[in-house]
Design a protein around this motif. Sequence first.
Motif, PDB file in Angstrom:
ATOM      1  N   GLY A  19       9.003 -32.586  69.814  1.00 33.71           N
ATOM      2  CA  GLY A  19       9.052 -33.340  71.068  1.00 33.71           C
ATOM      3  C   GLY A  19       9.208 -34.838  70.909  1.00 33.71           C
ATOM      4  O   GLY A  19       8.911 -35.600  71.833  1.00 33.71           O
ATOM      5  N   LYS A  20       9.721 -35.298  69.763  1.00 34.98           N
ATOM      6  CA  LYS A  20       9.842 -36.740  69.515  1.00 34.98           C
ATOM      7  C   LYS A  20      10.798 -37.411  70.507  1.00 34.98           C
ATOM      8  O   LYS A  20      10.487 -38.459  71.063  1.00 34.98           O
ATOM      9  N   THR A  21      11.965 -36.811  70.715  1.00 31.86           N
ATOM     10  CA  THR A  21      12.947 -37.412  71.623  1.00 31.86           C
ATOM     11  C   THR A  21      12.418 -37.430  73.045  1.00 31.86           C
ATOM     12  O   THR A  21      12.612 -38.403  73.786  1.00 31.86           O
ATOM     13  N   THR A  22      11.737 -36.372  73.453  1.00 25.92           N
ATOM     14  CA  THR A  22      11.151 -36.330  74.796  1.00 25.92           C
ATOM     15  C   THR A  22      10.124 -37.435  74.970  1.00 25.92           C
ATOM     16  O   THR A  22      10.056 -38.090  76.019  1.00 25.92           O
ATOM     17  N   LEU A  23       9.325 -37.678  73.945  1.00 26.46           N
ATOM     18  CA  LEU A  23       8.334 -38.754  73.994  1.00 26.46           C
ATOM     19  C   LEU A  23       9.013 -40.106  74.137  1.00 26.46           C
ATOM     20  O   LEU A  23       8.619 -40.934  74.980  1.00 26.46           O
ATOM     21  N   ILE A  24      10.031 -40.361  73.321  1.00 31.59           N
ATOM     22  CA  ILE A  24      10.707 -41.657  73.376  1.00 31.59           C
ATOM     23  C   ILE A  24      11.379 -41.856  74.726  1.00 31.59           C
ATOM     24  O   ILE A  24      11.355 -42.955  75.296  1.00 31.59           O
ATOM     25  N   ARG A  25      11.973 -40.799  75.259  1.00 27.64           N
ATOM     26  CA  ARG A  25      12.595 -40.907  76.585  1.00 27.64           C
ATOM     27  C   ARG A  25      11.547 -41.308  77.630  1.00 27.64           C
ATOM     28  O   ARG A  25      11.808 -42.138  78.504  1.00 27.64           O
ATOM     29  N   HIS A  26      10.353 -40.731  77.533  1.00 22.60           N
ATOM     30  CA  HIS A  26       9.276 -41.080  78.464  1.00 22.60           C
ATOM     31  C   HIS A  26       8.876 -42.546  78.299  1.00 22.60           C
ATOM     32  O   HIS A  26       8.676 -43.265  79.297  1.00 22.60           O
ATOM     33  N   LEU A  27       8.777 -43.017  77.043  1.00 27.87           N
ATOM     34  CA  LEU A  27       8.421 -44.414  76.810  1.00 27.87           C
ATOM     35  C   LEU A  27       9.498 -45.353  77.338  1.00 27.87           C
ATOM     36  O   LEU A  27       9.189 -46.420  77.892  1.00 27.87           O
ATOM     37  N   MET A  28      10.762 -44.969  77.173  1.00 25.62           N
ATOM     38  CA  MET A  28      11.854 -45.789  77.694  1.00 25.62           C
ATOM     39  C   MET A  28      11.765 -45.928  79.207  1.00 25.62           C
ATOM     40  O   MET A  28      12.039 -47.000  79.767  1.00 25.62           O
ATOM     41  N   GLN A  29      11.383 -44.852  79.869  1.00 29.17           N
ATOM     42  CA  GLN A  29      11.320 -44.859  81.329  1.00 29.17           C
ATOM     43  C   GLN A  29      10.014 -45.446  81.849  1.00 29.17           C
ATOM     44  O   GLN A  29       9.888 -45.745  83.040  1.00 29.17           O
ATOM     45  N   VAL A 214      -0.397 -33.639  74.768  1.00 32.61           N
ATOM     46  CA  VAL A 214       0.676 -34.249  75.555  1.00 32.61           C
ATOM     47  C   VAL A 214       1.683 -33.176  75.959  1.00 32.61           C
ATOM     48  O   VAL A 214       2.187 -32.438  75.106  1.00 32.61           O
ATOM     49  N   ALA A 215       1.975 -33.085  77.246  1.00 31.61           N
ATOM     50  CA  ALA A 215       2.980 -32.152  77.748  1.00 31.61           C
ATOM     51  C   ALA A 215       4.209 -32.923  78.197  1.00 31.61           C
ATOM     52  O   ALA A 215       4.100 -33.933  78.917  1.00 31.61           O
ATOM     53  N   GLU A 216       5.389 -32.488  77.771  1.00 26.67           N
ATOM     54  CA  GLU A 216       6.674 -33.088  78.149  1.00 26.67           C
ATOM     55  C   GLU A 216       6.719 -34.590  77.860  1.00 26.67           C
ATOM     56  O   GLU A 216       7.345 -35.355  78.589  1.00 26.67           O
ATOM     57  N   GLY A 217       6.060 -35.024  76.799  1.00 30.00           N
ATOM     58  CA  GLY A 217       6.131 -36.416  76.372  1.00 30.00           C
ATOM     59  C   GLY A 217       5.393 -37.399  77.246  1.00 30.00           C
ATOM     60  O   GLY A 217       5.474 -38.615  77.029  1.00 30.00           O
ATOM     61  N   ALA A 218       4.663 -36.919  78.259  1.00 28.61           N
ATOM     62  CA  ALA A 218       4.017 -37.811  79.221  1.00 28.61           C
ATOM     63  C   ALA A 218       2.691 -38.332  78.685  1.00 28.61           C
ATOM     64  O   ALA A 218       1.662 -37.660  78.759  1.00 28.61           O
ATOM     65  N   VAL A 219       2.736 -39.530  78.124  1.00 23.83           N
ATOM     66  CA  VAL A 219       1.532 -40.184  77.621  1.00 23.83           C
ATOM     67  C   VAL A 219       1.579 -41.650  78.040  1.00 23.83           C
ATOM     68  O   VAL A 219       2.643 -42.265  78.075  1.00 23.83           O
ATOM     69  N   ASP A 220       0.435 -42.200  78.389  1.00 24.92           N
ATOM     70  CA  ASP A 220       0.353 -43.602  78.765  1.00 24.92           C
ATOM     71  C   ASP A 220       0.760 -44.445  77.558  1.00 24.92           C
ATOM     72  O   ASP A 220       0.172 -44.302  76.477  1.00 24.92           O
ATOM     73  N   PRO A 221       1.767 -45.324  77.691  1.00 23.90           N
ATOM     74  CA  PRO A 221       2.200 -46.143  76.549  1.00 23.90           C
ATOM     75  C   PRO A 221       1.067 -46.926  75.911  1.00 23.90           C
ATOM     76  O   PRO A 221       1.098 -47.215  74.708  1.00 23.90           O
TER      77      PRO A 221
END
Length: 345
Positions: A19-29, A214-221
Amino acid sequence: MKDLTKLPVTVITGFLGSGKTTLIRHLMQNPNGKRLAVVVNEFGDVGVDGEILKSCAIPECPAENIVELANGCICCTVADDFIPTIEALMALDPRPDHILIETSGLALPKPLLKAFDWPDIRSKITVDGVIALADAEAVAAGRFAPDVARVDAQRAADDSLDHETPLSEVFEDQISCADIVLLTKPDLAGPEGLAKARAVIAAEAPRPLPVVEVAEGAVDPRVILGLGAAAEDDIDARPSHHDGADDHDHEDFESVVVEIPELTDPEELAAKISTLASTRNILRVKGYAAVSGKPMRLLVQAVGARVRHQFDRPWAPGEARRGRLVVIAEHDDIDEAAIREALAG
């Protein structure tokens, strides 16, 4: 007090499909006011993750801030690839506030940390933290040893055999190097699987580590950025199976790129990939496909026999509607002819 002018870098490591890419996408957004830059290191010739992230570019992380380094381990090509990439990102105007590095799922993170000791960047960069992602279901199931019974039988028959499988070594090195572990896909693991995965991580970690589900990369930055770990300064506290070696190799794993014809049914391709993974010990499949009568491109990603696919974007004008998949497996499990027959036949 540490030099606050140093640009913080977060290394995001984790096994294939964690789920690395999903995490980074979440951080980008959800950049939390930071201007981000991203370096993606792919294993294989078909770059997938970089293009996914560029499609999510926003003003705080524009497309020019996203760099993909394919078909090569960045810690093995420091002078040729890694240093110029970091220097180019630091030269951007405006300069990024934080750089995220997504390693290949097969990468050993410690050699990358050593690359930050390179004289040209050590005074300008600090490793804010190493984030290890672990697929809770896979960890609980012990999938890092493809054939546990075979390994145990070998050890029982020969007392001199004390080595572990390449997959388990990669996993353990990633955990050992981490400042925090994100336990992903908790819904697939369930409460019992999560508890087992936490126990495995606790047993492998050289020191107590925070573990966050963490589900679907959703973590508080704020949880993973701004750790201030300065990981480049305490490398010795992050043990590796490869400590003392002059170099590390990637010959344990191989990738095959397969061109596939236009599809009529995406589910048929998914079934082929699932069968191939089960019968050939395939670790990861990712890439694109064209579907007859559909103007959208099909994104395909698989971890083991678990296959996901979705239409991600329209085919661009003049773009060839061709399908390409990269298949990754351990060296001994790669049968290129069988893989091509299974997917392209």
